[in-house]
Design a protein around this motif. Sequence first.
Motif: not given
Lengths: 271, 327
Positions: A250-263
Amino acid sequence: MKICVLVKEVPDAAVEKRINPSTGRMDRSGEKNLNPYDTHAIEAAMQLREGGAVAVEEIVAVTMGPESAVRALHKAVSLGADRSVHLCDELLAGSDVAATGYALAKAIESESPDLVLLGQQSDDGECYTIGAVVADHLRMPSLTQVIKLDVIDSEPSAPGLPGLRCERQAEYGYDTVQVQLPAVISVGDAINEPRYPSLKNIMGAKKKPLDTRTASEVGIDSGFVGPDGSRVHCGEFHAPPAKPSGQIIEDEDTAETVARIVAWLDERKLI
Amino acid sequence: MADVLVYVLHYEGAFNKNSLGAVSEGAARAADVGGACDAVVVGGEDLTDELCGTLGAYGARKVFRANGPEGLAQPVVDVMAKVIADHGHSYAIFGGGLLGFEIGAGLAARCRAGVTMEVTSVRADGDELVAERPILGDSQISVSRYRGGLGIIIGRINAFELRESGSAAAAVEDVEVAFSPWSTRATMVTRGEQRGADVDIEGADILVAGGRGLGNADGFQLMEQLAGAFGANTAVAATRAVVDAGWYPYAAQIGQTGKTVAPKLYLAAGISGAIQHKVGMQSSENIVAINKDANAPIFEFSDLGIVGDLNKIVPKLTDAIRARKGS
Ligand SMILES: Cc1cc2nc3c(=O)[nH]c(=O)nc-3n(C[C@H](O)[C@H](O)[C@H](O)COP(=O)(O)OP(=O)(O)OC[C@H]3O[C@@H](n4cnc5c(N)ncnc54)[C@H](O)[C@@H]3O)c2cc1C
C-alpha cells in the motif's frame, strides 16, 4: 427509424459475485444496477437521434429478467429511451445464452425495429455473444464491438432504410464494415462517453410507458427456453488450482514504496 | 462416434495461430470419442489446395472450403450450418479471437445448439465432450455439458496448444453455399488497418504497459520514460481501451484482439486487468501492477501489487531505476 436497445440488470460491480450452490445459478441477490456497458448503447442511440443524419422516431429499451429488472429499464429511460419493454416470465429463468438470445429476439420482433443496439458484454456473464444470437433469429446482419458508427446512404438494392458504416477492432487490426439496416450492432465502450441522466429525467423515468410481456405474449415456444429448453448445462462448479497470491504494497510513503519495488526487481535480477 | 468441425480463420494467406490450436485440440478430442476432426475455411483465392492441405499436419481429416467474404461471421455460419447438416458433426470448436465468438453464437442460434465461450479446457467423458470455462473473474470453473445434436465450444485465446499430430495433407472439398440474405448485407470495406506507429513489442524482455488510468495520451510519456530507464530490450505496451481511444498504437496492444506476450517482466500501470487483457500477458514471468483501486482484478494475478496513484509512483520509480543503473 426505430431503435431497440437491449439492456440487462447486473449485480453492482462492488458486490462479490458467487454461484448459489443450491440452484447452480449466479446468486443475483444484493445491489443491482444497469449493466454499465449498456449505457454506451443507449448513448449511441441518442447520438444517432441527435446527429440528425437520420430521423429516429423512437428508442425502446428492452430487457428480459425478473421483476427487479424494471430498475434497469428506469435507468435506461432516464438516459434517453422513450419507453421500455420488460420480458418477464418464470419460464425464462435458467435459460442459457442461446435460449436467452432466442427469447430476446422474440420480444424485439414484436417491436419491428430498424436497428438493435447492445453493449459489448454483460458485466456479470462475461459473455459477448448475445447480439450474434439475436441477429440470427431476427435474420439481420450483425457486428459486435463497434467503436464508430456513421449513417450512410441506403444501397440501391435496399432503398428506404439507410446503412451504417461501422469500425471495430478484430484479430488483425481495425476493420470497417458497411451494414445495411435493419441490423443488430453491439457497441464497444470506446464508442462514446455516456451522459449522466438529469434529475428531471430520473424523476420522470417511472412515468414513461413500460410494457411487461410474458413469454407467450411475444410468441416464445416454451420448449426453447428455461433449463429444459437450454442445450447446454453449466454446473460442477469448482475452484481453479490455487495460485500463490502476490505481495501487496500500500503506497503511503512513495519513496519507501519505490525502494521496495526496486529491491523486489533487484532480487529477481530484473534491473 | 462424434466428429468435430473447426473453423479456421486466415488472413493474407496464413492461418490464424489460435485456429490451428483449435484444429489440434479438435483432432485430439475427436480421437478420444472415436471421431475425426474436419475444418472449414471461407475466403477467396488465397485458400489454395496446398494451403488448406497443411491443416492435415494439425490433425484435420478434411477441409471444407467455401468461396465467400473474409472477416465476417455470418457467411461462415451459413457454411458451417450446411456442412453440419450434410455430415452430422457433433461439436464445433473455435479458437479465441473475435470472429469465432460471433460465428459460434450465430451457429448456436441457427442450429439451436448449446454454446460455451472462453473455454480453457475440453475433455472427453465417456462418448461426449465436456468444456470447462472460468467464470466470475476466473475465481471459479464451470463445466458445460451439451444436449441435442450439436455442442459449440469457443476457446479462450491461447487455450488450445498447437500440436502437429498428422503427416498427410488433408483432403479438400469445395462446398457450394447459398448465403442467407442477411449474411450478405454486411460488407467489408477495409480490413486489418494498423492504427498508430508500427512498434515492436514482441521481442522485449521487459514490457511496461499502460491503461486508461494514465488519464490521456500524454500519460504514456510516463511509461516511455520508465521504459527508457529500464534500458534496452524494454518496450511500452497498452490495453484495448487506450488503443481504441487513440492514445497508443494498436501494434502495442496486448490481449484477446492484440498480441500475446510472455516477457521476463510485465509492469502494468493504470490497467484494471480485464480477462481480455489478462489472456495476452498471464504467462509473463513476473507481473507487477500499480493501480489505485485495491480491488482491481489485476492484483489477483500479480506477483507484486502496488496500491497507489501511478502519477506519484511512476516518476519516482523511473528516477530510482535510473539511479540504480547509475546512468
Ligand atoms: C471481445 C473483446 C475483446 C477485447 N480485447 C481486448 C484486448 O485485446 N486487450 C485489452 O486490453 N482489452 C480487450 N478488451 C477490453 C477489456 O475488456 C477491458 O475493457 C480493457 O482491457 C480495459 O482497459 P484498461 O485496463 O486500460 O481500462 P479500465 O478497465 O478502465 O482500467 C483502468 C484502471 O486504472 C486504474 N487507475 C485510474 N487512475 C489511476 C491512477 N491515477 N493510478 C493508478 N491506477 C489508476 C483504475 O483503478 C482502473 O483499474 C476486449 C473486450 C472484449 C469484449
